[in-house]
Design a protein around this motif. Structure first.
Motif, PDB file in Angstrom:
ATOM      1  N   SER A  92      32.249  60.577  40.003  1.00  0.00           N
ATOM      2  CA  SER A  92      31.562  59.717  40.966  1.00  0.00           C
ATOM      3  C   SER A  92      32.348  59.732  42.280  1.00  0.00           C
ATOM      4  O   SER A  92      33.532  60.101  42.294  1.00  0.00           O
ATOM      5  CB  SER A  92      31.446  58.283  40.430  1.00  0.00           C
ATOM      6  N   PRO A  93      31.746  59.307  43.369  1.00  0.00           N
ATOM      7  CA  PRO A  93      32.463  59.281  44.655  1.00  0.00           C
ATOM      8  C   PRO A  93      33.377  58.078  44.831  1.00  0.00           C
ATOM      9  O   PRO A  93      33.898  57.853  45.923  1.00  0.00           O
ATOM     10  CB  PRO A  93      31.318  59.247  45.675  1.00  0.00           C
ATOM     11  N   HIS A  94      33.592  57.297  43.782  1.00  0.00           N
ATOM     12  CA  HIS A  94      34.368  56.058  43.933  1.00  0.00           C
ATOM     13  C   HIS A  94      35.795  56.332  44.409  1.00  0.00           C
ATOM     14  O   HIS A  94      36.272  55.687  45.360  1.00  0.00           O
ATOM     15  CB  HIS A  94      34.403  55.305  42.600  1.00  0.00           C
ATOM     16  N   PRO A 139      34.080  43.625  38.902  1.00  0.00           N
ATOM     17  CA  PRO A 139      32.824  43.278  38.219  1.00  0.00           C
ATOM     18  C   PRO A 139      31.608  44.009  38.766  1.00  0.00           C
ATOM     19  O   PRO A 139      30.562  44.027  38.113  1.00  0.00           O
ATOM     20  CB  PRO A 139      32.713  41.759  38.473  1.00  0.00           C
ATOM     21  N   GLN A 140      31.718  44.610  39.956  1.00  0.00           N
ATOM     22  CA  GLN A 140      30.575  45.354  40.510  1.00  0.00           C
ATOM     23  C   GLN A 140      30.327  46.661  39.767  1.00  0.00           C
ATOM     24  O   GLN A 140      29.232  47.217  39.832  1.00  0.00           O
ATOM     25  CB  GLN A 140      30.790  45.652  42.004  1.00  0.00           C
ATOM     26  N   GLY A 141      31.334  47.158  39.077  1.00  0.00           N
ATOM     27  CA  GLY A 141      31.175  48.391  38.332  1.00  0.00           C
ATOM     28  C   GLY A 141      31.160  49.631  39.213  1.00  0.00           C
ATOM     29  O   GLY A 141      31.345  49.562  40.426  1.00  0.00           O
ATOM     30  N   ILE A 142      30.937  50.772  38.591  1.00  0.00           N
ATOM     31  CA  ILE A 142      30.938  52.062  39.290  1.00  0.00           C
ATOM     32  C   ILE A 142      29.549  52.671  39.179  1.00  0.00           C
ATOM     33  O   ILE A 142      28.965  52.742  38.095  1.00  0.00           O
ATOM     34  CB  ILE A 142      31.989  53.017  38.685  1.00  0.00           C
ATOM     35  N   ILE A 179      28.401  51.864  35.091  1.00  0.00           N
ATOM     36  CA  ILE A 179      29.135  51.102  34.078  1.00  0.00           C
ATOM     37  C   ILE A 179      29.794  49.904  34.747  1.00  0.00           C
ATOM     38  O   ILE A 179      30.085  49.912  35.947  1.00  0.00           O
ATOM     39  CB  ILE A 179      30.204  51.951  33.363  1.00  0.00           C
ATOM     40  N   SER A 180      30.012  48.880  33.954  1.00  0.00           N
ATOM     41  CA  SER A 180      30.733  47.689  34.400  1.00  0.00           C
ATOM     42  C   SER A 180      31.462  47.113  33.199  1.00  0.00           C
ATOM     43  O   SER A 180      31.134  47.436  32.041  1.00  0.00           O
ATOM     44  CB  SER A 180      29.766  46.653  34.985  1.00  0.00           C
ATOM     45  N   PRO A 181      32.447  46.254  33.412  1.00  0.00           N
ATOM     46  CA  PRO A 181      33.195  45.685  32.272  1.00  0.00           C
ATOM     47  C   PRO A 181      32.330  44.898  31.302  1.00  0.00           C
ATOM     48  O   PRO A 181      32.735  44.700  30.152  1.00  0.00           O
ATOM     49  CB  PRO A 181      34.226  44.775  32.967  1.00  0.00           C
ATOM     50  N   GLU A 182      31.161  44.442  31.740  1.00  0.00           N
ATOM     51  CA  GLU A 182      30.307  43.641  30.859  1.00  0.00           C
ATOM     52  C   GLU A 182      29.740  44.460  29.697  1.00  0.00           C
ATOM     53  O   GLU A 182      29.209  43.885  28.749  1.00  0.00           O
ATOM     54  CB  GLU A 182      29.153  43.037  31.671  1.00  0.00           C
ATOM     55  N   SER A 183      29.837  45.770  29.771  1.00  0.00           N
ATOM     56  CA  SER A 183      29.346  46.614  28.673  1.00  0.00           C
ATOM     57  C   SER A 183      30.362  46.753  27.549  1.00  0.00           C
ATOM     58  O   SER A 183      30.049  47.358  26.515  1.00  0.00           O
ATOM     59  CB  SER A 183      28.991  48.005  29.208  1.00  0.00           C
ATOM     60  N   PHE A 184      31.561  46.184  27.715  1.00  0.00           N
ATOM     61  CA  PHE A 184      32.637  46.431  26.754  1.00  0.00           C
ATOM     62  C   PHE A 184      33.280  45.112  26.318  1.00  0.00           C
ATOM     63  O   PHE A 184      34.491  44.950  26.329  1.00  0.00           O
ATOM     64  CB  PHE A 184      33.687  47.362  27.369  1.00  0.00           C
TER      65      PHE A 184
END
Length: 380
Positions: free
Chosen positions: A87-89, A167-170, A273-278
């Motif tokens: 990703s370009p992050h 929390p915004q995720g990638i 993805i974001s931390p809320e998935s884990f």
């Protein structure tokens, strides 16, 4: 198939036919499911991912007998590893990397899979090293804490250096590309147009089959027998010369590799993805798959993973219409009903099937179909 049906162990022709039939069913399954809706094909793809996760946790919990409530952390490590490399992050937040890679990161799947497995294995050793002398409830609490620590790190590593975007995720994560063919676009195969979700389904099923083969080989190896010896009696295993420290570390590391690869594929499939998935909830679901299907039994684990992975889609399609037909309104939301059924299923399994729906065959018991070949008492 001989693993699923032991009575075919000496029938090579039957095993070949059964393997061919199962393979054909897996190939045709998305075409059948798409008649109901593409959401079912997507659910099948996620079911294959959960099979990989459950098989990895089964190495730790089922083979080695080490209760791990933080297994989803390895899933998160693999997912964020792929997200950062595809990703370009990183190039948007680190000018030095943008200068070195002006076109951005576009990692190949041939790099992602081994790197995800290796990185997750490293974190598995990081988790396993401090807990070698812990057992039971204490081990469960420490592993639970490890999973939460990873999630909190992912949630807060957006400052002072923005590594995970918090929390915004990638977003804008590249899809998987194999030999120059992107799985994000439909592919024509012998005149048949295969949508993107079909392609991901076939990739995940292929990885799940590889995971099954690796699990079988591990189970039948000397290392697998050492894990089972530790599971049954660690003191006796140590007295017999088994290096329990190294064997436990290998269980954590090898189990984590499945989670790392599954996480990388999840990241590519979702594109975000974001931390809320884990969360801890995901770890409990994967553990429930292992316990419900049959701890330590590979076919049972696969059964449990498929059942619990497909349950949300089944309830989403049936719970609301059935309640409206019976009561005129939705009495219980589908998500609440799913958690109620999880709890009810676990209680019933513990009461009536404590070894799971498809438990491992007990050692010393005669396999079906071999009674006629057994010598009689008088002959003995």
């Amino acid at each position: 198939m001989r693993l699923f049906f032991p009575q075919w162990r000496h029938s090579k022709a039957a095993a070949i036919v059964a393997t061919f039939v199962v393979g054909a069913c897996l190939v045709l399954l998305p075409f059948v499911a798409s008649e109901i809706g593409n959401a079912w094909v997507r659910a099948l793809a996620f079911a294959a991912l959960y099979v990989m996760l459950a098989l990895g946790l089964n190495i730790v919990v089922g083979f080695a007998g080490l209760l791990d409530l933080g297994y989803i952390a390895f899933y998160a490590v693999g997912a964020y590893m792929y997200a950062l490399l595809a990703s370009p992050h990183l190039t948007n937040n680190f000018p030095a990397l943008a200068a070195a890679f002006p076109d951005g990161f576009h990692s190949s799947i041939w790099l992602v899979i081994p790197l995800g497995a290796a990185l997750a294995a490293f974190f598995g050793v990081v988790l396993g090293a401090p807990v070698l002398k812990l057992r039971g409830d204490y081990l469960a609490i420490v592993t639970l804490g490890f999973g939460e620590i990873i999630r909190i790190f992912l949630l807060n590593l957006n400052q002072p250096v923005n590594l995970t975007n918090g929390p915004q995720g990638i977003t804008l994560i590249d899809p998987v590309s194999i030999l120059g063919v992107s799985l994000a676009r439909p592919v024509n195969f012998f005149g048949i147009s295969l949508p993107s979700v079909y392609l991901y389904y076939y990739l995940f099923v292929l990885l799940a089959v590889v995971s099954v083969v690796i699990s079988i080989r591990l189970q039948e190896s000397r290392l697998g027998r050492a894990w089972m010896a530790i599971r049954e009696d660690e003191v006796a295993a140590k007295a017999m010369g088994i290096n329990t420290r190294n064997v436990k570390l290998l269980a954590f590391a090898l189990g984590a590799t499945f989670g790392g690869v599954a996480g990388a594929m999840f990241s590519a499939f979702q594109g975000f993805i974001s931390p809320e998935s884990f969360t801890l909830h995901e770890s409990i679901i994967v553990l429930a798959m292992v316990v419900l299907g049959g701890i330590g039994h590979i076919p049972g684990v696969i059964l449990g993973a498929v059942m619990l992975a497909m349950l949300p889609e089944f309830l989403r399609a049936t719970a609301v219409p059935v309640q409206r037909a019976l009561f005129g309104e939705v009495v219980v939301d589908a998500e609440v009903l799913r958690m109620m059924l999880y709890g009810l299923a676990m209680v019933l399994v513990m009461l009536y099937r404590p070894k799971g729906l498809w438990p491992a065959p007990e050692h010393g018991k005669q396999r079906p179909g071999t009674a006629e070949n057994a010598p009689s008492a008088s002959a003995v």
